[in-house]
Design an enzyme around this catalytic site. Structure first.
Site, PDB file in Angstrom:
ATOM      1  N   CYS A   1       0.897  -1.433   0.022  1.00 45.24           N
ATOM      2  CA  CYS A   1      -0.023  -0.200   0.030  1.00 45.24           C
ATOM      3  C   CYS A   1       0.717   1.379   0.141  1.00 45.24           C
ATOM      4  CB  CYS A   1      -0.839  -0.071   1.287  1.00 45.24           C
ATOM      5  SG  CYS A   1       0.095  -0.044   2.802  1.00 45.24           S
TER       6      CYS A   1
ATOM      7  N   CYS B   1      -1.792  -3.419   8.566  1.00 53.66           N
ATOM      8  CA  CYS B   1      -1.081  -2.199   9.244  1.00 53.66           C
ATOM      9  C   CYS B   1      -0.448  -2.090  10.199  1.00 53.66           C
ATOM     10  CB  CYS B   1      -2.464  -1.107   9.507  1.00 53.66           C
ATOM     11  SG  CYS B   1      -3.560  -1.024   8.073  1.00 53.66           S
TER      12      CYS B   1
HETATM   13 FE1  FES Z   1      -1.395  -0.175   4.381  1.00 55.61          FE
HETATM   14 FE2  FES Z   1      -2.839   0.526   6.388  1.00 55.61          FE
HETATM   15  S1  FES Z   1      -3.540   0.070   4.320  1.00 55.61           S
HETATM   16  S2  FES Z   1      -0.896   0.253   6.198  1.00 55.61           S
END
Ligand code: FES
Length: 135
Positions: free
Chosen positions: A33, A102
């Site tokens: 991400c 996360c």
């Molecule tokens: Fe990647 Fe939260 S969506 S750390």
């Protein structure tokens, strides 16, 4: 979707910020991400006396970084190294399944910062961090 604890730590993150006189730091990025976290440490008598971080990421990344810092502060290096993603998630009363990754950021950067500290301030044989360094 988020627990009250996650929202609380997202809205008022604890221990956030840089630390110009940090003794050690650790950085972790999540390639899936693009989010990124840097953790800063000060250690005294083998315990984390101060911890802060800079986080670039989602609400889950901010909340887990905050909770990781709360869990780590005041712990010995060994205790802090043993903090797991599950500890962070459970202290936040859970995370949505798509946000579980996360929590890897906080724990990963904390461990990297501890490893950085241990590399910079190695203990002598027979010593422990608790009796060798005062920071
Ligand atoms: Fe990647 Fe939260 S969506 S750390």
């Amino acid at each position: 979707m988020y627990s009250d604890k996650v929202i609380e730590h997202f809205m008022t993150p604890q221990n956030a910020g840089t630390m110009p006189d940090a003794q050690a730091e650790g950085m972790v990025g999540d390639p899936s991400c693009g989010d990124c976290l840097v953790v800063y440490l000060k250690v005294e008598d083998g315990r984390i006396r101060d911890i802060s971080y800079l986080v670039f990421g989602c609400a889950g990344a901010i909340a887990t970084s905050s909770m990781t810092s709360v869990l780590a502060k005041g712990r010995t290096l060994d205790e802090a190294m043993a903090i797991t993603e599950e500890d962070v998630i459970s202290a936040l009363d859970g995370l949505p399944p798509e946000k579980v990754h996360c929590s890897l950021l906080g724990v990963g950067a904390l461990r990297a910062a501890i490893a950085d500290y241990r590399e910079k301030y190695p203990v002598n044989e027979g010593e422990t961090y608790e009796n060798s360094h005062t920071g």
